[in-house]
Motif scaffolding. Structure first.
Motif, PDB file in Angstrom:
ATOM      1  N   ALA A  94      -0.570 -13.276  -8.378  1.00 37.56           N
ATOM      2  CA  ALA A  94       0.181 -13.806  -9.517  1.00 37.56           C
ATOM      3  C   ALA A  94       0.958 -12.721 -10.251  1.00 37.56           C
ATOM      4  N   ASP A  95       0.592 -11.456 -10.045  1.00 34.69           N
ATOM      5  CA  ASP A  95       1.172 -10.360 -10.820  1.00 34.69           C
ATOM      6  C   ASP A  95       1.623  -9.225  -9.895  1.00 34.69           C
ATOM      7  N   PRO A  96       2.592  -9.496  -9.039  1.00 33.58           N
ATOM      8  CA  PRO A  96       2.996  -8.462  -8.075  1.00 33.58           C
ATOM      9  C   PRO A  96       3.598  -7.217  -8.718  1.00 33.58           C
ATOM     10  N   LEU A  97       4.097  -7.315  -9.947  1.00 37.70           N
ATOM     11  CA  LEU A  97       4.675  -6.147 -10.604  1.00 37.70           C
ATOM     12  C   LEU A  97       3.612  -5.174 -11.097  1.00 37.70           C
ATOM     13  N   ASN A  98       2.360  -5.599 -11.105  1.00 36.82           N
ATOM     14  CA  ASN A  98       1.275  -4.724 -11.550  1.00 36.82           C
ATOM     15  C   ASN A  98       0.321  -4.381 -10.419  1.00 36.82           C
ATOM     16  N   LEU A  99       0.836  -4.274  -9.227  1.00 35.38           N
ATOM     17  CA  LEU A  99       0.003  -3.852  -8.110  1.00 35.38           C
ATOM     18  C   LEU A  99      -0.463  -2.408  -8.315  1.00 35.38           C
ATOM     19  N   PRO A 100      -1.653  -2.073  -7.834  1.00 32.34           N
ATOM     20  CA  PRO A 100      -2.122  -0.683  -7.963  1.00 32.34           C
ATOM     21  C   PRO A 100      -1.181   0.282  -7.263  1.00 32.34           C
ATOM     22  N   LYS A 101      -1.125   1.492  -7.779  1.00 28.95           N
ATOM     23  CA  LYS A 101      -0.309   2.523  -7.150  1.00 28.95           C
ATOM     24  C   LYS A 101      -0.895   2.870  -5.791  1.00 28.95           C
ATOM     25  N   PRO A 102      -0.060   2.982  -4.766  1.00 27.91           N
ATOM     26  CA  PRO A 102      -0.575   3.332  -3.439  1.00 27.91           C
ATOM     27  C   PRO A 102      -1.273   4.688  -3.456  1.00 27.91           C
ATOM     28  N   PRO A 103      -2.293   4.872  -2.640  1.00 24.33           N
ATOM     29  CA  PRO A 103      -2.948   6.188  -2.544  1.00 24.33           C
ATOM     30  C   PRO A 103      -1.945   7.267  -2.147  1.00 24.33           C
ATOM     31  N   ALA A 104      -2.197   8.481  -2.618  1.00 26.32           N
ATOM     32  CA  ALA A 104      -1.259   9.579  -2.375  1.00 26.32           C
ATOM     33  C   ALA A 104      -1.098   9.874  -0.894  1.00 26.32           C
ATOM     34  N   ASP A 105      -2.135   9.609  -0.097  1.00 28.35           N
ATOM     35  CA  ASP A 105      -2.066   9.907   1.329  1.00 28.35           C
ATOM     36  C   ASP A 105      -1.706   8.686   2.171  1.00 28.35           C
ATOM     37  N   SER A 106      -1.158   7.647   1.521  1.00 30.81           N
ATOM     38  CA  SER A 106      -0.880   6.384   2.217  1.00 30.81           C
ATOM     39  C   SER A 106       0.455   6.370   2.935  1.00 30.81           C
ATOM     40  N   GLY A 107       1.316   7.342   2.634  1.00 29.94           N
ATOM     41  CA  GLY A 107       2.670   7.313   3.170  1.00 29.94           C
ATOM     42  C   GLY A 107       3.636   6.562   2.284  1.00 29.94           C
ATOM     43  N   PHE A 108       3.165   6.078   1.124  1.00 30.17           N
ATOM     44  CA  PHE A 108       4.001   5.314   0.201  1.00 30.17           C
ATOM     45  C   PHE A 108       4.106   6.021  -1.158  1.00 30.17           C
ATOM     46  N   LEU A 110       6.489   7.612  -3.170  1.00 30.66           N
ATOM     47  CA  LEU A 110       7.934   7.793  -3.298  1.00 30.66           C
ATOM     48  C   LEU A 110       8.319   9.077  -4.019  1.00 30.66           C
ATOM     49  N   GLU A 111       7.594   9.417  -5.058  1.00 28.84           N
ATOM     50  CA  GLU A 111       7.995  10.548  -5.894  1.00 28.84           C
ATOM     51  C   GLU A 111       7.855  11.890  -5.193  1.00 28.84           C
ATOM     52  N   ASN A 112       7.062  11.918  -4.136  1.00 28.18           N
ATOM     53  CA  ASN A 112       6.812  13.194  -3.467  1.00 28.18           C
ATOM     54  C   ASN A 112       7.154  13.156  -1.983  1.00 28.18           C
ATOM     55  N   ASP A 113       8.023  12.241  -1.609  1.00 26.70           N
ATOM     56  CA  ASP A 113       8.356  12.068  -0.197  1.00 26.70           C
ATOM     57  C   ASP A 113       9.799  12.499   0.071  1.00 26.70           C
ATOM     58  N   GLN A 114      10.062  12.857   1.307  1.00 28.90           N
ATOM     59  CA  GLN A 114      11.411  13.254   1.720  1.00 28.90           C
ATOM     60  C   GLN A 114      11.878  12.344   2.852  1.00 28.90           C
ATOM     61  N   ASP A 115      13.198  12.147   2.905  1.00 30.04           N
ATOM     62  CA  ASP A 115      13.750  11.300   3.960  1.00 30.04           C
ATOM     63  C   ASP A 115      13.917  12.098   5.254  1.00 30.04           C
ATOM     64  N   ALA A 116      14.589  11.500   6.227  1.00 35.23           N
ATOM     65  CA  ALA A 116      14.728  12.121   7.538  1.00 35.23           C
ATOM     66  C   ALA A 116      15.489  13.439   7.489  1.00 35.23           C
ATOM     67  N   ALA A 117      16.303  13.628   6.457  1.00 38.61           N
ATOM     68  CA  ALA A 117      17.076  14.863   6.324  1.00 38.61           C
ATOM     69  C   ALA A 117      16.446  15.850   5.342  1.00 38.61           C
ATOM     70  N   GLY A 118      15.249  15.523   4.847  1.00 40.85           N
ATOM     71  CA  GLY A 118      14.565  16.423   3.929  1.00 40.85           C
ATOM     72  C   GLY A 118      14.950  16.261   2.473  1.00 40.85           C
TER      73      GLY A 118
END
Length: 239
Positions: A94-108, A110-118
């Motif tokens: 019922a509340d998809p906007l308040n889903l828990p933050k993904p674990p840091a080692d989950s691959g999700f 965003l704030e600490n990830d780089q794309d294919a070009a770095g």
């Protein structure tokens, strides 16, 4: 490049809830964050307001991003990805906007990830949203001029301005977006961001999403889980 400042210009504000929002529902925060309606343009929702504020479906996805910022993309994509892996139904919360933050080692992460070009992967998410929103060619020359004027008024550095000009001037290109991904998790996030940026009722945008899913080589069934989470967000923010 100051990525945080560039993203704030795109999203309008921080895209996150402050301390004064505690105790409020996501819909309450949407209403508080968007005085005058999302279609009001950059004053209400940054450059995203200009791009996503012209059709109902885009406005719903834009409202979700306004409340949760880029974190919404990662949370929703992670939920859909895990449901797909474990053969669970997606989009029933019922509340998809308040889903828990993904674990840091989950691959999700965003704030600490780089794309294919770095590069900072949040820039790839922004490019994906802009490309998807342009997929029905609804942004005419007058709107391009408004976007350019708004970019000039944000007080960005030359590098940030140049990046935004490039993103908004480029044509919708599902293949170019797909090439930004480095992992399967990023492919899910790019699709999620794109799906939030389109109107689900238009043929042109649905064709774009179908092409993007093909270019991303999404595993069988994952697209359905991602689409179910987007539909859940639309239901939440439209009530």
């Amino acid at each position: 490049m100051d990525v945080s400042k560039l993203l704030n210009s795109f999203l309008g504000n921080e895209g996150t809830s402050g301390s004064s929002d505690k105790g409020q529902s996501p819909v309450d925060r949407i209403n508080a964050a968007l005085p005058g309606g999302f279609a009001g343009g950059a004053a209400a929702g940054g450059l995203m307001g200009l791009v996503l504020g012209t059709k109902k479906g885009r406005k719903l996805g834009g409202k979700a991003l306004k409340v949760g910022g880029m974190a919404v993309v990662g949370g929703l994509a992670y939920k859909a990805y895990r449901d797909w892996q474990t053969n669970k139904t997606s989009g029933t919360e019922a509340d998809p906007l308040n889903l828990p933050k993904p674990p840091a080692d989950s691959g999700f992460d965003l704030e600490n990830d780089q794309d294919a070009a770095g590069r900072d992967f949040r820039l790839a998410i922004m490019r994906a949203m802009i490309s998807a929103a342009k997929s029905d060619d609804h942004i005419d020359q007058e709107e391009h001029d408004r976007i350019r004027e708004q970019i000039q008024e944000f007080g960005l550095g030359q590098e940030e301005k140049a990046a935004l000009f490039d993103y908004f001037s480029a044509p919708a290109d599902a293949n170019a977006v797909a090439r930004l991904a480095r992992t399967d998790e990023q492919r899910a996030e790019l699709y999620m961001a794109s799906a939030l940026a389109v109107d689900p009722d238009t043929d042109e945008e649905q064709r774009y999403l179908a092409q993007l899913a093909q270019e991303l080589s999404l595993p069988v069934g994952l697209k359905d889980h991602l689409d179910a989470e987007v539909a859940a967000v639309h239901r939440q923010v439209s009530t």
